[in-house]
Design a protein around this motif. Structure first.
Motif, PDB file in Angstrom:
ATOM      1  N   GLU A  37      78.210  93.486 -42.259  1.00  0.00           N
ATOM      2  CA  GLU A  37      79.508  92.929 -42.626  1.00  0.00           C
ATOM      3  C   GLU A  37      79.356  91.533 -43.242  1.00  0.00           C
ATOM      4  N   ALA A  45      81.341  87.551 -52.159  1.00  0.00           N
ATOM      5  CA  ALA A  45      81.628  86.160 -52.556  1.00  0.00           C
ATOM      6  C   ALA A  45      80.827  85.795 -53.814  1.00  0.00           C
ATOM      7  N   LYS A  48      82.516  87.429 -56.741  1.00  0.00           N
ATOM      8  CA  LYS A  48      83.723  86.701 -57.154  1.00  0.00           C
ATOM      9  C   LYS A  48      83.354  85.463 -57.966  1.00  0.00           C
ATOM     10  N   ASP A  83      75.379  82.275 -48.079  1.00  0.00           N
ATOM     11  CA  ASP A  83      75.444  82.750 -49.468  1.00  0.00           C
ATOM     12  C   ASP A  83      75.791  81.595 -50.380  1.00  0.00           C
ATOM     13  N   ILE A  86      81.352  82.148 -53.916  1.00  0.00           N
ATOM     14  CA  ILE A  86      82.528  81.359 -54.292  1.00  0.00           C
ATOM     15  C   ILE A  86      82.967  80.366 -53.226  1.00  0.00           C
ATOM     16  N   GLY A  87      82.662  80.639 -51.932  1.00  0.00           N
ATOM     17  CA  GLY A  87      83.092  79.743 -50.854  1.00  0.00           C
ATOM     18  C   GLY A  87      84.592  79.816 -50.630  1.00  0.00           C
ATOM     19  N   ASN A  96      92.223  83.549 -44.349  1.00  0.00           N
ATOM     20  CA  ASN A  96      91.321  84.707 -44.291  1.00  0.00           C
ATOM     21  C   ASN A  96      90.664  84.887 -42.933  1.00  0.00           C
ATOM     22  N   ILE A  97      90.380  83.790 -42.287  1.00  0.00           N
ATOM     23  CA  ILE A  97      89.571  83.887 -41.071  1.00  0.00           C
ATOM     24  C   ILE A  97      90.420  83.720 -39.805  1.00  0.00           C
ATOM     25  N   LYS A 102      96.507  91.788 -43.432  1.00  0.00           N
ATOM     26  CA  LYS A 102      96.623  93.175 -43.896  1.00  0.00           C
ATOM     27  C   LYS A 102      97.932  93.808 -43.484  1.00  0.00           C
ATOM     28  N   GLY A 127      88.928  98.157 -40.668  1.00  0.00           N
ATOM     29  CA  GLY A 127      88.010  97.187 -41.279  1.00  0.00           C
ATOM     30  C   GLY A 127      87.576  96.171 -40.243  1.00  0.00           C
ATOM     31  N   VAL A 128      86.285  96.068 -40.019  1.00  0.00           N
ATOM     32  CA  VAL A 128      85.824  95.169 -38.965  1.00  0.00           C
ATOM     33  C   VAL A 128      85.551  93.759 -39.495  1.00  0.00           C
ATOM     34  N   HIS A 256      83.842  98.970 -47.673  1.00  0.00           N
ATOM     35  CA  HIS A 256      84.158  98.285 -46.422  1.00  0.00           C
ATOM     36  C   HIS A 256      84.590  99.295 -45.373  1.00  0.00           C
ATOM     37  N   HIS A 296      91.831  97.297 -52.145  1.00  0.00           N
ATOM     38  CA  HIS A 296      90.552  97.801 -52.611  1.00  0.00           C
ATOM     39  C   HIS A 296      90.734  98.809 -53.725  1.00  0.00           C
TER      40      HIS A 296
HETATM   41  N1  LIG Z   1      81.046  84.654 -47.124  1.00  0.00           N
HETATM   42  C1  LIG Z   1      82.287  84.556 -47.578  1.00  0.00           C
HETATM   43  N2  LIG Z   1      82.576  83.859 -48.693  1.00  0.00           N
HETATM   44  C2  LIG Z   1      83.822  83.753 -49.180  1.00  0.00           C
HETATM   45  N3  LIG Z   1      84.888  84.341 -48.609  1.00  0.00           N
HETATM   46  C3  LIG Z   1      84.686  85.059 -47.492  1.00  0.00           C
HETATM   47  C4  LIG Z   1      83.387  85.209 -46.916  1.00  0.00           C
HETATM   48  N4  LIG Z   1      83.505  85.966 -45.807  1.00  0.00           N
HETATM   49  C5  LIG Z   1      84.817  86.294 -45.709  1.00  0.00           C
HETATM   50  N5  LIG Z   1      85.521  85.750 -46.709  1.00  0.00           N
HETATM   51  C6  LIG Z   1      86.956  85.872 -46.973  1.00  0.00           C
HETATM   52  O1  LIG Z   1      87.589  86.279 -45.780  1.00  0.00           O
HETATM   53  C7  LIG Z   1      88.280  87.516 -45.963  1.00  0.00           C
HETATM   54  C8  LIG Z   1      88.270  88.321 -44.705  1.00  0.00           C
HETATM   55  O2  LIG Z   1      86.958  88.773 -44.449  1.00  0.00           O
HETATM   56  P1  LIG Z   1      86.709  89.985 -43.498  1.00  0.00           P
HETATM   57  O3  LIG Z   1      85.269  90.231 -43.456  1.00  0.00           O
HETATM   58  O4  LIG Z   1      87.380  89.718 -42.187  1.00  0.00           O
HETATM   59  O5  LIG Z   1      87.479  91.186 -44.146  1.00  0.00           O
HETATM   60  P2  LIG Z   1      87.281  91.856 -45.609  1.00  0.00           P
HETATM   61  O6  LIG Z   1      85.873  91.664 -46.028  1.00  0.00           O
HETATM   62  O7  LIG Z   1      88.356  91.341 -46.501  1.00  0.00           O
HETATM   63  O8  LIG Z   1      87.663  93.358 -45.385  1.00  0.00           O
HETATM   64  P3  LIG Z   1      87.167  94.367 -44.303  1.00  0.00           P
HETATM   65  O9  LIG Z   1      87.900  94.010 -43.062  1.00  0.00           O
HETATM   66  O10 LIG Z   1      87.619  95.669 -44.875  1.00  0.00           O
HETATM   67  O11 LIG Z   1      85.687  94.249 -44.190  1.00  0.00           O
HETATM   68  C9  LIG Z   1      87.587  88.153 -47.153  1.00  0.00           C
HETATM   69  O12 LIG Z   1      88.454  89.040 -47.843  1.00  0.00           O
HETATM   70  C10 LIG Z   1      87.228  86.940 -48.006  1.00  0.00           C
HETATM   71  O13 LIG Z   1      88.348  86.530 -48.780  1.00  0.00           O
END
Ligand SMILES: Nc1ncnc2c1ncn2[C@@H]1O[C@H](COP(=O)(O)OP(=O)(O)OP(=O)(O)O)[C@@H](O)[C@H]1O
Length: 629
Positions: A37, A45, A48, A83, A86-87, A96-97, A102, A127-128, A256, A296
């Motif tokens: 994951e 990233a 992107k 990585d 894009i950060g 996002n975090i 969703k 989605g984990v 995913h 997606h």
């Molecule tokens: N390494 C990263 N760099 C940039 N953005 C990130 C990174 N990791 C996570 N994100 C951002 O956080 C969001 C949520 O991540 P998460 O892994 O929880 O779910 P996901 O990848 O969107 O989908 P899924 O739950 O289906 O795996 C991502 O969509 C992305 O925008």
């Protein structure tokens, strides 16, 4: 340098708390997926960044060597995944975090049962992602800086998954994201070079981006880096060289998804345009399948360089929005923008080619692996039913793939195909009969089916929301028109014997006065009254115009605020029914009018319609029952 004044403690959204707790407990037996994951996120990233940098080269900050690095410290018990993609900005981190944005989250959480086995599947479907880190770590520190922002604008997010998270502004010289997992005491053995290499090879071999680790020399980590995964784009390899497991692992990366794919189609096309497609059918529907803003779609590459993920259904029509995978064009320019994609000939050609491949894959499966096809249908049938309305050119191919319930066995499971139905048609039958209703039970118990049941003519029972839309667009199949048994004139003359016809004429003649009488009593409420040839055991039914929408649909639209034209229904009566016989004997005009109203109202109810005056109906019914007592 940390500016402690900017450190804030934040609470997780309630849903995140619930999800974290469940994930830690339900996914324990698959704990190694955390690495897949995090690497997947890192790779996304980088993708992107590559896309944003097409129009703004400076985002690379002189480091265009995109990669994911994995480090470990067995003494400290940490694993770091880094990585240079894009950060994220501070707001992005919070959104996002700390949040689950969703759609379908509530529905998902309400479906969880507490049974680990079942829940782990549901969580997988949902989605984990990033949170899977907490299966193995009791503290996670994520430091990130969005490409193009100043080194001082980086953000550090930290959480123990118990008491929310903290956020602070920090310095970070390089762009991208670094995640440090502080492993739980009994997971510390994961911080091991050999184990991590194995996990990476197992789960991330075929992501096109290099995943790097320090070289291992004499049992120690050297300064020098090496690429651990194959880092080749799997779709560029020839089919015969790729094992099923490799296809499956790659599927999990692009989609995913957590479950295996159901099937795939891998093609190198060399015609007017050259491209490769790797198209997967998932086994399970995602939670946001019916959401307009799905997140997606297929991933578009140009000569192996990622361009974009198709979230707007430009690469495939909406009725195939569940398909995942990759399209890699050899003809598009590398600096292609989203705008150029609209109406682009190359895109259009890849789109129609891919549709054909998917429909072909489904057709094959339905012919050779019917059980597998049935499992596909259960998950995605409702979406495929949007097809005939959306994709006129492939209407016939899509129609072959549709499955329905029918009066053959009255089973709610949709198993009957149109070719199956046609093969069972009665001598003289030239139409495909169907009925639409709000639920399967309402459909199978509809009075409209009585004559068909009596004559042993099969009728398709349609009760998915999308079915009304489907039958508006699928007017015929294999030269046979589709005909609602509840709408318009029903002409079964070709299926009737001379005796039947004579009997009908007789009943009609005898009921002439009765029909007139009812028509008079209901003059404001119905368009017309007729003797029915559809009913055998019900006293009455209403018939809608050929192009009218079913009553339950009209209700739905009314509830959603749509203006619906008020058309008066046509009432059909069954003069042989005891109730009608009794009415015939009624001499009191007012009482007769009450009977007639009840006859109409119950027919509307049986059709899933709504009464204008339900209390009046109940009142009349009670009056009549008391009079009979
Ligand atoms: N390494 C990263 N760099 C940039 N953005 C990130 C990174 N990791 C996570 N994100 C951002 O956080 C969001 C949520 O991540 P998460 O892994 O929880 O779910 P996901 O990848 O969107 O989908 P899924 O739950 O289906 O795996 C991502 O969509 C992305 O925008």
């Amino acid at each position: 340098m940390t500016d402690s004044a900017t450190k804030e403690n934040m609470q997780f959204q309630t849903e995140v708390n619930q999800l974290l707790h469940l994930m830690i407990h339900s996914l324990y037996s698959n704990k190694e997926i955390f690495l897949r994951e995090l690497i997947s996120n890192g790779s996304d990233a980088c993708d992107k960044l590559r896309f944003e940098a097409i129009g703004n080269d400076s985002l690379y900050e002189n480091d265009g060597d995109l990669r994911v690095e994995v480090e470990f410290d067995s003494t400290a018990g940490t694993i770091t995944v880094r990585d240079n993609g894009i950060g994220m900005s501070r707001d992005e981190v919070v959104n996002n975090i700390g949040t689950i944005a969703k759609s379908g989250t509530k529905e998902f959480l309400s479906k969880l049962t507490g049974d680990q086995q079942k829940d782990s599947h549901l969580i997988g479907q949902f989605g984990v992602g990033f949170y899977s880190s907490f299966i193995v770590a009791d503290k996670v520190t994520l430091t990130t800086r969005r490409a193009g922002t100043a080194a001082s604008e980086a953000v550090r997010w930290e959480s123990d998954a118990q008491s929310g998270y903290s956020l602070e502004q920090v310095e970070k010289a390089t762009r991208g994201t670094e995640i440090v997992l502080h492993l739980k005491e009994d997971e510390k053995l994961l911080a091991d070079g050999w184990r991590l290499r194995n996990i990476i090879r197992q789960y991330s071999d075929h992501i096109p981006l290099p995943v790097m680790m320090h070289k291992q020399e004499e049992g120690k980590q050297a300064e020098e880096w090496e690429t651990v995964n194959k880092a080749n784009a799997l779709w560029t390899r020839s089919k015969s060289d790729v094992k099923d497991e490799e296809y499956q692992e790659f599927y999990k990366h692009v989609s995913h998804d957590w479950e295996d794919a159901l099937a795939w189609s891998h093609n190198r096309v060399e015609g007017k345009y050259e491209y490769t497609s790797l198209l997967y059918l998932p086994s399970k529907a995602p939670f946001d399948l019916f959401d307009r803003d799905t997140n997606h779609g297929l991933k578009l590459y140009v000569q192996r360089v990622f361009i974009m993920e198709d979230k707007e259904n430009k690469l495939l029509p909406r009725y195939l929005r569940f398909v995942r995978g990759v399209l890699d064009s050899a003809d598009l320019p590398l600096n292609v923008s989203r705008e150029i994609l609209q109406g682009n000939k190359i895109i259009e050609s890849m789109k129609s080619g891919s549709v054909k491949k998917i429909l072909g894959l489904l057709e094959n499966m339905s012919a050779n692996e019917p059980e597998k096809y049935q499992s596909f249908w259960k998950e995605f049938g409702k979406v495929l039913k949007e097809g005939p309305g959306e994709d006129f050119g492939n209407r016939e191919e899509i129609a072959k793939l549709l499955r329905f319930s029918s009066t053959l066995d009255d089973n709610a499971e949709q198993k009957v195909s149109l070719p199956d139905y046609i093969a069972r048609m009665k001598e003289g039958q030239d139409k495909i009969f169907y009925i639409t209703a709000d639920t399967h039970t309402a459909a199978k118990n509809s009075p409209h089916l009585e004559v068909f049941r009596k004559k042993g003519i099969e009728v398709l029972l349609l009760s998915d929301r999308v079915d009304e839309w489907l039958v508006q667009h699928l007017m015929e199949f294999d030269g046979k028109s589709l005909q609602s048994v509840a709408k318009g004139d029903l002409d079964l003359s070709k299926l009737e014997t001379e005796e039947d016809k004579k009997e009908q004429e007789k009943v009609e003649a005898e009921a002439k006065n009765m029909v007139e009488h009812i028509k008079k009593a209901l003059t404001d409420k119905v368009e017309d009254v007729k003797v029915s040839h559809r009913l055998t055991s019900s006293p009455s039914c209403i018939i809608l115009g050929e192009h009218d929408m079913a009553l339950y649909m009209q209700n739905l639209l009314k509830q959603a605020g749509h203006e619906m034209p008020t058309t008066k229904p046509l009432l059909e009566i069954n003069p042989t029914h005891p109730l009608l016989k009794r009415m015939e004997a009624e001499t009191d005009d007012d009482r007769f009018a009450e009977w007639a109203s009840v006859l109409l109202d119950q027919a509307i109810l049986a059709e899933g319609g709504q009464l204008e005056d339900p209390a009046g109906f109940v009142h009349r019914l009670n009056g009549l029952m008391l009079a009979m007592a």
